[in-house]
Design an enzyme around this catalytic site. Sequence first.
Site, PDB file in Angstrom:
ATOM      1  N   TYR A  40      11.530   9.420  -1.909  1.00 53.07           N
ATOM      2  CA  TYR A  40      10.734  10.303  -1.128  1.00 53.07           C
ATOM      3  C   TYR A  40      11.280  11.631  -0.911  1.00 53.07           C
ATOM      4  O   TYR A  40      10.523  12.764  -0.498  1.00 53.07           O
ATOM      5  CB  TYR A  40      10.473   9.852   0.445  1.00 53.07           C
ATOM      6  CG  TYR A  40       9.786   8.282   0.337  1.00 53.07           C
ATOM      7  CD1 TYR A  40       8.568   8.134  -0.372  1.00 53.07           C
ATOM      8  CD2 TYR A  40      10.554   7.605   0.883  1.00 53.07           C
ATOM      9  CE1 TYR A  40       8.113   6.920  -0.397  1.00 53.07           C
ATOM     10  CE2 TYR A  40      10.069   6.101   0.821  1.00 53.07           C
ATOM     11  CZ  TYR A  40       8.937   5.795   0.357  1.00 53.07           C
ATOM     12  OH  TYR A  40       8.492   4.590   0.107  1.00 53.07           O
ATOM     13  N   ASN A  92      -2.140  10.469   2.752  1.00 54.78           N
ATOM     14  CA  ASN A  92      -1.055   9.634   2.223  1.00 54.78           C
ATOM     15  C   ASN A  92      -0.959   8.464   3.455  1.00 54.78           C
ATOM     16  O   ASN A  92      -0.323   8.547   4.268  1.00 54.78           O
ATOM     17  CB  ASN A  92       0.342  10.192   2.037  1.00 54.78           C
ATOM     18  CG  ASN A  92       1.497   9.416   1.623  1.00 54.78           C
ATOM     19  OD1 ASN A  92       1.257   8.327   1.581  1.00 54.78           O
ATOM     20  ND2 ASN A  92       2.576   9.951   1.306  1.00 54.78           N
ATOM     21  N   HIS A  98      -1.352  -0.383   1.064  1.00 56.29           N
ATOM     22  CA  HIS A  98      -1.366  -1.430   0.394  1.00 56.29           C
ATOM     23  C   HIS A  98      -2.014  -2.713   1.489  1.00 56.29           C
ATOM     24  O   HIS A  98      -1.885  -3.855   1.191  1.00 56.29           O
ATOM     25  CB  HIS A  98       0.094  -2.035   0.162  1.00 56.29           C
ATOM     26  CG  HIS A  98       0.831  -0.832  -0.467  1.00 56.29           C
ATOM     27  ND1 HIS A  98       0.352  -0.228  -1.533  1.00 56.29           N
ATOM     28  CD2 HIS A  98       1.823  -0.185   0.070  1.00 56.29           C
ATOM     29  CE1 HIS A  98       0.913   0.796  -1.942  1.00 56.29           C
ATOM     30  NE2 HIS A  98       2.034   0.924  -0.879  1.00 56.29           N
ATOM     31  N   ASP A 105     -12.076   1.420   5.628  1.00 51.88           N
ATOM     32  CA  ASP A 105     -13.678   1.615   6.190  1.00 51.88           C
ATOM     33  C   ASP A 105     -13.779   2.762   6.965  1.00 51.88           C
ATOM     34  O   ASP A 105     -14.756   3.356   6.944  1.00 51.88           O
ATOM     35  CB  ASP A 105     -13.787   0.175   7.138  1.00 51.88           C
ATOM     36  CG  ASP A 105     -13.928  -0.954   6.332  1.00 51.88           C
ATOM     37  OD1 ASP A 105     -14.066  -1.054   5.231  1.00 51.88           O
ATOM     38  OD2 ASP A 105     -13.716  -1.880   7.081  1.00 51.88           O
ATOM     39  N   HIS A 118       0.844  10.022  -2.813  1.00 52.52           N
ATOM     40  CA  HIS A 118       1.961   9.304  -2.875  1.00 52.52           C
ATOM     41  C   HIS A 118       3.154  10.043  -3.331  1.00 52.52           C
ATOM     42  O   HIS A 118       3.073  10.556  -4.602  1.00 52.52           O
ATOM     43  CB  HIS A 118       1.903   7.882  -3.493  1.00 52.52           C
ATOM     44  CG  HIS A 118       0.783   7.050  -2.942  1.00 52.52           C
ATOM     45  ND1 HIS A 118       0.706   6.819  -1.647  1.00 52.52           N
ATOM     46  CD2 HIS A 118      -0.425   6.860  -3.489  1.00 52.52           C
ATOM     47  CE1 HIS A 118      -0.298   5.841  -1.536  1.00 52.52           C
ATOM     48  NE2 HIS A 118      -1.181   5.996  -2.721  1.00 52.52           N
ATOM     49  N   LEU A 119       4.225  10.191  -2.460  1.00 48.18           N
ATOM     50  CA  LEU A 119       5.208  10.934  -2.909  1.00 48.18           C
ATOM     51  C   LEU A 119       5.944  10.311  -4.444  1.00 48.18           C
ATOM     52  O   LEU A 119       6.430  10.888  -5.254  1.00 48.18           O
ATOM     53  CB  LEU A 119       6.192  11.071  -1.953  1.00 48.18           C
ATOM     54  CG  LEU A 119       5.833  12.114  -0.725  1.00 48.18           C
ATOM     55  CD1 LEU A 119       6.219  11.429   0.586  1.00 48.18           C
ATOM     56  CD2 LEU A 119       6.157  13.407  -0.933  1.00 48.18           C
ATOM     57  N   SER A 120       6.058   9.002  -4.066  1.00 49.06           N
ATOM     58  CA  SER A 120       6.767   8.282  -5.077  1.00 49.06           C
ATOM     59  C   SER A 120       5.760   7.605  -6.113  1.00 49.06           C
ATOM     60  O   SER A 120       4.329   7.751  -5.808  1.00 49.06           O
ATOM     61  CB  SER A 120       7.507   6.960  -4.499  1.00 49.06           C
ATOM     62  OG  SER A 120       6.547   6.079  -3.804  1.00 49.06           O
ATOM     63  N   ARG A 129       3.178  -2.636  -4.316  1.00 50.55           N
ATOM     64  CA  ARG A 129       2.692  -1.636  -4.067  1.00 50.55           C
ATOM     65  C   ARG A 129       1.571  -0.864  -5.113  1.00 50.55           C
ATOM     66  O   ARG A 129       1.134   0.234  -5.034  1.00 50.55           O
ATOM     67  CB  ARG A 129       4.004  -0.537  -3.947  1.00 50.55           C
ATOM     68  CG  ARG A 129       5.028  -0.540  -2.962  1.00 50.55           C
ATOM     69  CD  ARG A 129       5.979   0.687  -3.044  1.00 50.55           C
ATOM     70  NE  ARG A 129       7.168   0.018  -2.338  1.00 50.55           N
ATOM     71  CZ  ARG A 129       7.376   0.198  -1.084  1.00 50.55           C
ATOM     72  NH1 ARG A 129       6.408   0.852  -0.110  1.00 50.55           N
ATOM     73  NH2 ARG A 129       8.313  -0.340  -0.482  1.00 50.55           N
TER      74      ARG A 129
HETATM   75  C1  DQA Z   1       4.097   6.129  -0.164  1.00 48.79           C
HETATM   76  C2  DQA Z   1       4.186   4.869  -0.994  1.00 48.79           C
HETATM   77  C3  DQA Z   1       4.142   3.716   0.008  1.00 48.79           C
HETATM   78  O1  DQA Z   1       4.138   2.447  -0.813  1.00 48.79           O
HETATM   79  C4  DQA Z   1       5.060   3.653   0.965  1.00 48.79           C
HETATM   80  O2  DQA Z   1       4.628   2.448   1.859  1.00 48.79           O
HETATM   81  C5  DQA Z   1       5.139   4.659   1.651  1.00 48.79           C
HETATM   82  C6  DQA Z   1       5.038   6.296   0.967  1.00 48.79           C
HETATM   83  C7  DQA Z   1       4.599   7.336  -0.778  1.00 48.79           C
HETATM   84  O3  DQA Z   1       4.336   8.608  -0.362  1.00 48.79           O
HETATM   85  O4  DQA Z   1       5.164   7.221  -2.038  1.00 48.79           O
HETATM   86  O5  DQA Z   1       5.223   4.748   2.950  1.00 48.79           O
HETATM   87  O6  DQA Z   1       2.832   6.126   0.125  1.00 48.79           O
END
Ligand code: DQA
Length: 176
Positions: A40, A92, A98, A105, A118-120, A129
Amino acid sequence: MTTKRTGRTAAKSVPGLRPHVLVLHGPNLNLLGSREPKHYGLATLDDINRALTARGDDAGAQVETFQHNHEGALIDRIHQAARDHVDFIVINPAGYTHTSVALRDALAGTAIPFVEVHLSNIYSRETFRHHSYFSDLAVGVISGLGAQGYELALEYALRHLQDRTPHGSQKTEKAH
Ligand code: DQA
């Protein structure tokens, strides 16, 4: 207005007002900076939010940010966004990506267009994921570009809103 991807009727924005963007952060993102930096990065949530609100100010847009660790609070904030005529959401959903049909909704129910960030890169990580409850509703998805992903999503929202509303042309008129 009808959104391009879904055909759903979107919550109406107020014409003539400056673009209004809400950035939503899901659970554990308050720990950014110290939380698993290999996934992250080192930017804190405050760093990210400050950069986004500053960019909004530069662009003449209202950018609000909100982080919460509870699903219901995020849902309530999305309902509030519809009442506030928010034009666009950058979200995010973090771990709720997931798992959360309810958060999905809320976005479907308000029909505010959104980009999922998503950061990652969630597709290069554990298989649980790889599925998102949000991606098929999103205008677009940015995954794996770190904090820059939020900035790119905001740029998209600003450009999209300026093209759509008379706001951009009003700014041009004032400049001349
Ligand atoms: C996330 C990726 C998700 O799988 C994880 O649970 C997060 C951060 C990301 O920003 O990469 O909390 O959303």
